[in-house]
Design a protein around this motif. Structure first.
Motif, PDB file in Angstrom:
ATOM      1  N   UNK A  84       0.832  -1.201   0.000  1.00 53.05           N
ATOM      2  CA  UNK A  84       0.000   0.000   0.000  1.00 53.05           C
ATOM      3  C   UNK A  84       0.870   1.257   0.000  1.00 53.05           C
ATOM      4  N   UNK A  85       1.890   1.273   0.853  1.00 53.35           N
ATOM      5  CA  UNK A  85       2.752   2.463   0.952  1.00 53.35           C
ATOM      6  C   UNK A  85       3.503   2.711  -0.349  1.00 53.35           C
ATOM      7  N   UNK A  86       3.992   1.648  -0.986  1.00 55.30           N
ATOM      8  CA  UNK A  86       4.732   1.822  -2.235  1.00 55.30           C
ATOM      9  C   UNK A  86       3.803   2.300  -3.354  1.00 55.30           C
ATOM     10  N   UNK A  87       2.618   1.719  -3.434  1.00 60.23           N
ATOM     11  CA  UNK A  87       1.667   2.143  -4.462  1.00 60.23           C
ATOM     12  C   UNK A  87       1.270   3.603  -4.240  1.00 60.23           C
ATOM     13  N   UNK A  88       1.074   3.980  -2.988  1.00 57.28           N
ATOM     14  CA  UNK A  88       0.730   5.371  -2.682  1.00 57.28           C
ATOM     15  C   UNK A  88       1.835   6.316  -3.134  1.00 57.28           C
ATOM     16  N   UNK A  89       3.077   5.881  -2.985  1.00 55.53           N
ATOM     17  CA  UNK A  89       4.221   6.705  -3.378  1.00 55.53           C
ATOM     18  C   UNK A  89       4.319   6.854  -4.896  1.00 55.53           C
ATOM     19  N   UNK A  90       3.928   5.825  -5.637  1.00 55.56           N
ATOM     20  CA  UNK A  90       4.114   5.804  -7.089  1.00 55.56           C
ATOM     21  C   UNK A  90       2.891   6.249  -7.884  1.00 55.56           C
ATOM     22  N   UNK A  91       1.789   6.525  -7.188  1.00 53.43           N
ATOM     23  CA  UNK A  91       0.564   6.896  -7.916  1.00 53.43           C
ATOM     24  C   UNK A  91       0.109   8.306  -7.564  1.00 53.43           C
ATOM     25  N   UNK A  92      -0.581   8.952  -8.530  1.00 52.08           N
ATOM     26  CA  UNK A  92      -0.809   8.496  -9.900  1.00 52.08           C
ATOM     27  C   UNK A  92       0.479   8.547 -10.716  1.00 52.08           C
ATOM     28  N   UNK A  93       0.588   7.666 -11.698  1.00 53.73           N
ATOM     29  CA  UNK A  93       1.810   7.622 -12.489  1.00 53.73           C
ATOM     30  C   UNK A  93       1.832   6.458 -13.455  1.00 53.73           C
ATOM     31  N   UNK A  94       2.920   6.318 -14.205  1.00 51.27           N
ATOM     32  CA  UNK A  94       2.997   5.318 -15.284  1.00 51.27           C
ATOM     33  C   UNK A  94       3.441   3.939 -14.811  1.00 51.27           C
ATOM     34  N   UNK A  95       2.732   3.403 -13.835  1.00 49.77           N
ATOM     35  CA  UNK A  95       3.063   2.093 -13.275  1.00 49.77           C
ATOM     36  C   UNK A  95       1.832   1.184 -13.288  1.00 49.77           C
ATOM     37  N   UNK A  96       2.057  -0.084 -13.595  1.00 44.06           N
ATOM     38  CA  UNK A  96       1.037  -1.125 -13.427  1.00 44.06           C
ATOM     39  C   UNK A  96       1.522  -2.040 -12.310  1.00 44.06           C
ATOM     40  N   UNK A  97       0.638  -2.356 -11.366  1.00 45.37           N
ATOM     41  CA  UNK A  97       0.971  -3.225 -10.245  1.00 45.37           C
ATOM     42  C   UNK A  97       0.196  -4.535 -10.392  1.00 45.37           C
ATOM     43  N   UNK A  98       0.918  -5.649 -10.407  1.00 49.95           N
ATOM     44  CA  UNK A  98       0.267  -6.958 -10.457  1.00 49.95           C
ATOM     45  C   UNK A  98       0.004  -7.391  -9.024  1.00 49.95           C
ATOM     46  N   UNK A  99      -1.285  -7.509  -8.682  1.00 51.91           N
ATOM     47  CA  UNK A  99      -1.695  -7.834  -7.322  1.00 51.91           C
ATOM     48  C   UNK A  99      -2.610  -9.057  -7.325  1.00 51.91           C
ATOM     49  N   UNK A 100      -2.747  -9.669  -6.155  1.00 55.31           N
ATOM     50  CA  UNK A 100      -3.695 -10.764  -6.004  1.00 55.31           C
ATOM     51  C   UNK A 100      -5.114 -10.215  -6.111  1.00 55.31           C
ATOM     52  N   UNK A 101      -5.907 -10.824  -6.973  1.00 56.08           N
ATOM     53  CA  UNK A 101      -7.286 -10.379  -7.159  1.00 56.08           C
ATOM     54  C   UNK A 101      -8.183 -10.961  -6.075  1.00 56.08           C
ATOM     55  N   UNK A 102      -9.134 -10.170  -5.603  1.00 55.27           N
ATOM     56  CA  UNK A 102     -10.149 -10.689  -4.699  1.00 55.27           C
ATOM     57  C   UNK A 102     -11.092 -11.610  -5.467  1.00 55.27           C
ATOM     58  N   UNK A 103     -11.779 -12.476  -4.748  1.00 57.59           N
ATOM     59  CA  UNK A 103     -12.622 -13.477  -5.394  1.00 57.59           C
ATOM     60  C   UNK A 103     -13.666 -12.834  -6.309  1.00 57.59           C
ATOM     61  N   UNK A 104     -14.260 -11.742  -5.872  1.00 58.37           N
ATOM     62  CA  UNK A 104     -15.263 -11.070  -6.681  1.00 58.37           C
ATOM     63  C   UNK A 104     -14.693 -10.536  -7.982  1.00 58.37           C
ATOM     64  N   UNK A 105     -13.428 -10.121  -7.946  1.00 63.21           N
ATOM     65  CA  UNK A 105     -12.769  -9.619  -9.157  1.00 63.21           C
ATOM     66  C   UNK A 105     -12.516 -10.760 -10.126  1.00 63.21           C
ATOM     67  N   UNK A 106     -12.072 -11.894  -9.606  1.00 65.61           N
ATOM     68  CA  UNK A 106     -11.866 -13.080 -10.457  1.00 65.61           C
ATOM     69  C   UNK A 106     -13.153 -13.453 -11.177  1.00 65.61           C
ATOM     70  N   UNK A 107     -14.260 -13.426 -10.439  1.00 68.17           N
ATOM     71  CA  UNK A 107     -15.546 -13.800 -11.032  1.00 68.17           C
ATOM     72  C   UNK A 107     -15.990 -12.780 -12.068  1.00 68.17           C
ATOM     73  N   UNK A 108     -15.802 -11.504 -11.764  1.00 67.45           N
ATOM     74  CA  UNK A 108     -16.228 -10.452 -12.685  1.00 67.45           C
ATOM     75  C   UNK A 108     -15.470 -10.529 -14.004  1.00 67.45           C
TER      76      UNK A 108
END
Length: 228
Positions: A84-108
Motif C-alpha cells: 500500500x505504501x509503495x503504491x501510494x508513493x508511485x501513484x498516480x503515475x505510469x506504473x502497473x501493479x500486479x496484485x492478487x485479485x479478490x474473489x469477486x474480481x476473479x468472477x467479474x
C-alpha cells in the motif's frame, strides 16, 4: 466517433454519453500519461468479451484495471501495508501493479490467473470517466495491429481464455505499434468512442511491477523509474 474535450473541464454530456456506452458494453479509447488505451466497464461481460476479442492477447497481464484511487484498488485486490505504501508513493503515475485479485474480481473478469494488473494514470480523463461510471475500467494498450482486422472479423473472431503461466518478463510494446493522436484510432473495429484532448501522446508504455511473490519483481521497464 471522436469527442474533442478539454481534459480539465469535460462537458458533462460527453461524460454521461461515455458512461452509458461503457455500461451498455461499448469500447472507449482514452489518453493516459503513457499512450492510448481502449477500455470497457469492469461490470460489463459484453465489453470484456469485445476487449479480449479486439486485443487477441491470451495473457491477462496485458489487461489492466484503471482505477482513480488506492481505496478503489483495495476494493478489487489485496494489498499488505508495505505494498500500500509503495503504491501510494508511485501513484498516480505510469506504473502497473500486479496484485492478487479478490474473489469477486476473479468472477467479474472470469480469469484463470488469480492476479490482475491495476494502475492509476496521472491523467484527468480516466479519472473523470471512472468517477462518472462509478467503477474501474478494464483496459489494454491501443496498438496499430488492431487496425488490421476488419469489422466482420472483429464480430466473428473470439480470443482464447488466458492460460496459467509462470511469472516472466513482459516484452515491451514496439514504439511503432503505439499511437500519438486520437484520430489515428478511428479505424479500429468495434471502437464506439474516442475521447480526444487534441494532444499528441508520447509513445511510451508503463512500468509493470509484480507484487505477488512477496518481493517486487520488474516484469517490464517503462516510463516509470525502477528501482527508485
Amino acid at each position: 466517433m471522436i469527442a474533442y474535450i478539454a481534459p480539465e473541464n469535460i462537458d458533462d454530456r460527453v461524460l454521461k454519453r461515455a458512461a452509458q456506452l461503457l455500461s451498455e458494453g461499448g469500447l472507449i479509447a482514452l489518453p493516459t500519461d503513457t499512450s492510448w488505451v481502449i477500455t470497457c466497464a469492469l461490470s460489463s461481460r459484453e465489453g470484456i468479451k469485445k476487449l479480449r476479442r479486439l486485443s487477441g492477447e491470451r495473457d491477462e497481464r496485458h489487461f489492466t484495471l484503471l482505477c482513480n484511487s488506492i481505496s478503489q484498488i483495495g476494493d478489487y485486490c489485496s494489498m499488505n501495508n508495505s505494498q500500500f505504501r509503495l503504491i501510494k508513493k508511485l501513484t498516480p503515475g505510469p506504473y502497473v501493479f500486479i496484485l492478487k485479485a479478490l474473489l469477486g474480481t476473479e468472477k467479474a473478469l472470469d480469469i484463470r490467473r488469480k492476479e490482475v494488473g491495476v494502475r492509476i494514470p496521472a491523467h484527468p480523463v480516466s479519472d473523470k470517466v471512472i468517477q462518472e461510471l462509478g467503477e474501474p475500467l478494464y483496459s489494454i494498450t491501443a496498438k496499430r495491429s488492431m487496425k488490421s482486422s476488419t469489422e466482420e472479423e472483429f464480430w466473428t473472431n473470439s480470443a482464447d481464455q488466458a492460460q496459467e503461466s509462470e511469472t516472466a518478463a513482459l516484452p515491451p510494446i514496439p514504439e511503432e505499434e503505439l499511437f500519438e493522436g486520437g484520430w489515428e484510432l478511428e479505424d479500429i473495429p468495434g471502437l464506439d468512442l474516442i475521447l480526444d484532448t487534441g494532444e499528441e501522446l508520447p509513445r511510451l508504455y508503463s512500468t509493470v511491477l509484480d507484487f505477488t511473490s512477496g518481493d517486487v519483481v520488474l516484469l517490464r521497464p517503462g516510463a516509470g523509474s525502477w528501482p527508485m
